[in-house]
Scaffold this motif. Sequence first.
Motif, PDB file in Angstrom:
ATOM      1  N   ARG A  67       0.852  -1.189   0.000  1.00  0.00           N
ATOM      2  CA  ARG A  67       0.000   0.000   0.000  1.00  0.00           C
ATOM      3  C   ARG A  67       0.886   1.236   0.000  1.00  0.00           C
ATOM      4  O   ARG A  67       2.081   1.135   0.251  1.00  0.00           O
ATOM      5  CB  ARG A  67      -0.967  -0.001   1.183  1.00  0.00           C
ATOM      6  CG  ARG A  67      -0.341  -0.036   2.567  1.00  0.00           C
ATOM      7  CD  ARG A  67      -1.397   0.031   3.671  1.00  0.00           C
ATOM      8  NE  ARG A  67      -2.273  -1.112   3.720  1.00  0.00           N
ATOM      9  CZ  ARG A  67      -3.566  -1.111   3.407  1.00  0.00           C
ATOM     10  NH1 ARG A  67      -4.146   0.006   3.000  1.00  0.00           N
ATOM     11  NH2 ARG A  67      -4.293  -2.199   3.478  1.00  0.00           N
TER      12      ARG A  67
ATOM     13  N   ASP B   5       2.531   4.801   1.180  1.00  0.00           N
ATOM     14  CA  ASP B   5       2.733   5.417   2.485  1.00  0.00           C
ATOM     15  C   ASP B   5       2.799   6.929   2.372  1.00  0.00           C
ATOM     16  O   ASP B   5       3.338   7.594   3.232  1.00  0.00           O
ATOM     17  CB  ASP B   5       3.842   4.780   3.331  1.00  0.00           C
ATOM     18  CG  ASP B   5       5.123   4.594   2.613  1.00  0.00           C
ATOM     19  OD1 ASP B   5       5.289   5.230   1.578  1.00  0.00           O
ATOM     20  OD2 ASP B   5       5.956   3.825   3.114  1.00  0.00           O
TER      21      ASP B   5
ATOM     22  N   GLU C 151      -0.327   9.809   2.133  1.00  0.00           N
ATOM     23  CA  GLU C 151      -1.764   9.772   2.380  1.00  0.00           C
ATOM     24  C   GLU C 151      -2.520   9.884   1.057  1.00  0.00           C
ATOM     25  O   GLU C 151      -2.128  10.620   0.155  1.00  0.00           O
ATOM     26  CB  GLU C 151      -2.155  10.887   3.349  1.00  0.00           C
ATOM     27  CG  GLU C 151      -1.646  10.541   4.747  1.00  0.00           C
ATOM     28  CD  GLU C 151      -1.606  11.718   5.696  1.00  0.00           C
ATOM     29  OE1 GLU C 151      -1.961  11.555   6.864  1.00  0.00           O
ATOM     30  OE2 GLU C 151      -1.198  12.800   5.243  1.00  0.00           O
TER      31      GLU C 151
ATOM     32  N   GLU D 243      -9.088   4.231   2.251  1.00  0.00           N
ATOM     33  CA  GLU D 243      -8.244   4.236   3.454  1.00  0.00           C
ATOM     34  C   GLU D 243      -7.223   5.370   3.377  1.00  0.00           C
ATOM     35  O   GLU D 243      -6.912   5.867   2.301  1.00  0.00           O
ATOM     36  CB  GLU D 243      -7.472   2.920   3.567  1.00  0.00           C
ATOM     37  CG  GLU D 243      -8.328   1.703   3.819  1.00  0.00           C
ATOM     38  CD  GLU D 243      -7.475   0.442   3.766  1.00  0.00           C
ATOM     39  OE1 GLU D 243      -6.915   0.068   4.801  1.00  0.00           O
ATOM     40  OE2 GLU D 243      -7.361  -0.157   2.675  1.00  0.00           O
ATOM     41  N   ARG D 244      -6.686   5.686   4.536  1.00  0.00           N
ATOM     42  CA  ARG D 244      -5.651   6.729   4.593  1.00  0.00           C
ATOM     43  C   ARG D 244      -4.495   6.378   3.643  1.00  0.00           C
ATOM     44  O   ARG D 244      -3.960   7.242   2.962  1.00  0.00           O
ATOM     45  CB  ARG D 244      -5.138   6.845   6.040  1.00  0.00           C
ATOM     46  CG  ARG D 244      -4.146   7.964   6.264  1.00  0.00           C
ATOM     47  CD  ARG D 244      -3.726   8.042   7.734  1.00  0.00           C
ATOM     48  NE  ARG D 244      -2.813   9.159   7.973  1.00  0.00           N
ATOM     49  CZ  ARG D 244      -2.205   9.390   9.120  1.00  0.00           C
ATOM     50  NH1 ARG D 244      -2.420   8.593  10.162  1.00  0.00           N
ATOM     51  NH2 ARG D 244      -1.388  10.414   9.263  1.00  0.00           N
ATOM     52  N   TYR D 245      -4.100   5.098   3.621  1.00  0.00           N
ATOM     53  CA  TYR D 245      -3.050   4.624   2.706  1.00  0.00           C
ATOM     54  C   TYR D 245      -3.663   3.562   1.792  1.00  0.00           C
ATOM     55  O   TYR D 245      -3.891   2.433   2.237  1.00  0.00           O
ATOM     56  CB  TYR D 245      -1.875   4.005   3.467  1.00  0.00           C
ATOM     57  CG  TYR D 245      -1.367   4.898   4.571  1.00  0.00           C
ATOM     58  CD1 TYR D 245      -0.612   6.027   4.276  1.00  0.00           C
ATOM     59  CD2 TYR D 245      -1.667   4.622   5.900  1.00  0.00           C
ATOM     60  CE1 TYR D 245      -0.167   6.861   5.277  1.00  0.00           C
ATOM     61  CE2 TYR D 245      -1.222   5.453   6.912  1.00  0.00           C
ATOM     62  CZ  TYR D 245      -0.477   6.572   6.597  1.00  0.00           C
ATOM     63  OH  TYR D 245      -0.041   7.402   7.593  1.00  0.00           O
TER      64      TYR D 245
ATOM     65  N   SER E 256      -4.444   0.565  -0.690  1.00  0.00           N
ATOM     66  CA  SER E 256      -3.748  -0.685  -1.001  1.00  0.00           C
ATOM     67  C   SER E 256      -3.397  -0.707  -2.490  1.00  0.00           C
ATOM     68  O   SER E 256      -3.960   0.046  -3.288  1.00  0.00           O
ATOM     69  CB  SER E 256      -4.664  -1.864  -0.687  1.00  0.00           C
ATOM     70  OG  SER E 256      -5.772  -1.797  -1.565  1.00  0.00           O
TER      71      SER E 256
ATOM     72  N   ALA F 180       2.135   3.931  10.942  1.00  0.00           N
ATOM     73  CA  ALA F 180       1.333   4.409   9.807  1.00  0.00           C
ATOM     74  C   ALA F 180       0.007   4.988  10.294  1.00  0.00           C
ATOM     75  O   ALA F 180      -0.469   5.984   9.779  1.00  0.00           O
ATOM     76  CB  ALA F 180       1.074   3.262   8.834  1.00  0.00           C
TER      77      ALA F 180
ATOM     78  N   ASN G 210      -2.981   3.696   9.906  1.00  0.00           N
ATOM     79  CA  ASN G 210      -3.939   3.627   8.801  1.00  0.00           C
ATOM     80  C   ASN G 210      -5.362   3.593   9.357  1.00  0.00           C
ATOM     81  O   ASN G 210      -5.589   3.120  10.476  1.00  0.00           O
ATOM     82  CB  ASN G 210      -3.672   2.357   7.981  1.00  0.00           C
ATOM     83  CG  ASN G 210      -4.408   2.366   6.654  1.00  0.00           C
ATOM     84  OD1 ASN G 210      -4.826   3.428   6.175  1.00  0.00           O
ATOM     85  ND2 ASN G 210      -4.568   1.206   6.044  1.00  0.00           N
TER      86      ASN G 210
ATOM     87  N   HIS H 193       2.677   8.592  10.582  1.00  0.00           N
ATOM     88  CA  HIS H 193       3.083   9.014   9.244  1.00  0.00           C
ATOM     89  C   HIS H 193       4.313   9.920   9.338  1.00  0.00           C
ATOM     90  O   HIS H 193       4.956  10.008  10.372  1.00  0.00           O
ATOM     91  CB  HIS H 193       1.909   9.718   8.535  1.00  0.00           C
ATOM     92  CG  HIS H 193       2.171   9.932   7.078  1.00  0.00           C
ATOM     93  ND1 HIS H 193       2.249  11.176   6.526  1.00  0.00           N
ATOM     94  CD2 HIS H 193       2.377   9.065   6.080  1.00  0.00           C
ATOM     95  CE1 HIS H 193       2.497  11.070   5.229  1.00  0.00           C
ATOM     96  NE2 HIS H 193       2.574   9.792   4.937  1.00  0.00           N
TER      97      HIS H 193
ATOM     98  N   THR I  43       2.413  -1.078   9.970  1.00  0.00           N
ATOM     99  CA  THR I  43       1.174  -1.409  10.674  1.00  0.00           C
ATOM    100  C   THR I  43       1.385  -2.809  11.237  1.00  0.00           C
ATOM    101  O   THR I  43       1.595  -3.750  10.466  1.00  0.00           O
ATOM    102  CB  THR I  43      -0.021  -1.405   9.685  1.00  0.00           C
ATOM    103  OG1 THR I  43      -0.118  -0.099   9.116  1.00  0.00           O
ATOM    104  CG2 THR I  43      -1.315  -1.761  10.389  1.00  0.00           C
TER     105      THR I  43
END
Length: 545
Positions: free
Chosen positions: A66, A68, A70, A90-92, A94, A227, A229, A287, A344
């Motif tokens: 994924r 890294d 944002e 998601e924040r990061y 996939s 992370a 996430n 992050h 994570t």
Amino acid sequence: MSAHSDVLSGGASESAVDFDALIVGAGFAGIRTLYELRQIGLTARVLETGSDVGGTWYWNRYPGARTDSEAWVYAFCFSKDLLNEWSWSERYPSQPEVERYLRHVVDKFDLRKDMQFNTHVASAVFDESTDTWVVTSDSGATYRTQYLITGLGHSSHPYRPPFPGLDGFSGEWYQSARWPKEEVDFRGKRVALVGTGATGVQLVPAIADQAEHLTVFQRTPNWVLPARNHTLDEETWAEIRADYDAIWQKVFSQNFALPYDSAHRVASDVTPREQQDILERGYRIGHFQFLFETFDDVLVDEKTNELVCEFLRGKIRQTVKDPATAELLCPRYPLLAKRPPLGTLYYESFNRDNVTLVDVSEKPLEDVVPDGLRTADAEYPVDVIVFATGFDAVTGSYHTLDIVGRDGAHLMDTWKDGPRTNLGAMVDGFPNLFMVDGPHVPFANIPAVVDRSVRWIGRTLTEMRDKAHTVIEPTPDAVEKWTNLMSELLQGTLLAKGASVHAWFLGGNIPGKPIVAMNYHGGANNYFATLDEEIDADYPGFTRR
Ligand code: NAP
């Protein structure tokens, strides 16, 4: 061919070039470039080795992959419409989501019709009699183009140490950057993972969840930042969208092209107690904010850097229950001497009964035996080996095609002691060759760097058309200055310490590769300003005719 093409090809007949520009690679860089060239009315074709778009996101489909950066800034910013219609989950995001996004972009802007997949460019030779490039694919097809634009990616040429015996290994083995499209089933298997960089750090929890046992071979520990996430709901998206203008403005004003504020303090401005509170707060947010919004001198002041390192060692020791394993996971070099991964459940994985850490710093992995891996004093029987051993980064992808400029000069000979460019965009002796996200551009959020580099190319080609120029090339003097500037800027930061810990951004991870600054370490914001200044000053570092 567009009406502009005749002008661009210097009044040559229409059959002189097949396209105004040929773009190599269909990742972020290639897609953004094709869009830009369409906007300015040039004809272009993208040639891509893979069977679809994605570049790094096409090849690196390993479990756990994924971003890294944002989601809301790991994206194209050229279209408001696109920004407003796409919601990352998601924040990061996939790898499958990034791949879906890139497919959506090419379909939305109808770019696919100018893309050719399963086509690996073998060579590109500058024809001085016509000032055009002749590009040849692996299958022998040739194309003539006025401009050659490479978007090869800086983490796209995988590196695997030549462990003897791999051919005789009785199990399965995989390389993270060439992961198969079919799912790999680790259930009930003993798995070895070699490599603990950003890729290994993402693979560890994913493999540990499935495998009977995972043995992680670590040569150098990394500073793995949290992370944090999380999923993104519609309410969050509404806030992000309402703020997009300000977010992108920050991106283009920040050193690493990320939407963060500076901390406006250095560590010595506050008491030791306040320092710890600030670091705790940063750690909770996670992050790279942890790096950039705590103290402004983390990258330049050894004392501050060590303060932050010791804070992180404390976190590792708190998380990893076995003290010996925790110590092995604690780096002893400055933060950012290697590019820190985001994790994570990485450190937590080492508390699992089915995960073992093996330190190979003193007793290196020597070879592969039929049923596993071997160091000088031990054998590790496994069913599967996963190599997450990184890339011949930044310049490595330029080895996959032979670029030949004026006087028969091969680009990789010109770069034998390290890359040489002006502005990270062009090389003297290689007229009309533009690079996007190649060497000597900022070590920063890639889509933002790509955007500004491509915008510069677009403006440059438009200027050339307006002034009836057909050939552009940097001056040797400008190349010398820019190349020297890369080392000077590096020396001003603690990233220079990467030379002692095999940092890929210095070439230190590839045996025999010259150790040099391969990126611009003067701040992405300053780089973007320099690109604009070059145009405003009417290209003092280039010749045009
Ligand atoms: P990397 O950072 O170069 O890590 C390679 C790993 O392989 C290192 O741990 C290295 O150990 C190890 N290794 C190499 N040769 C070895 C040997 N002979 N024996 C034992 N170990 C060996 O590569 P990466 O993890 O693929 O990451 C590269 C870059 O790609 C990242 O820094 C990042 O910029 C990008 N990336 C980004 C993401 C993301 O955005 N989410 C994910 C993955 C990668 P040493 O450290 O001792 O050399």
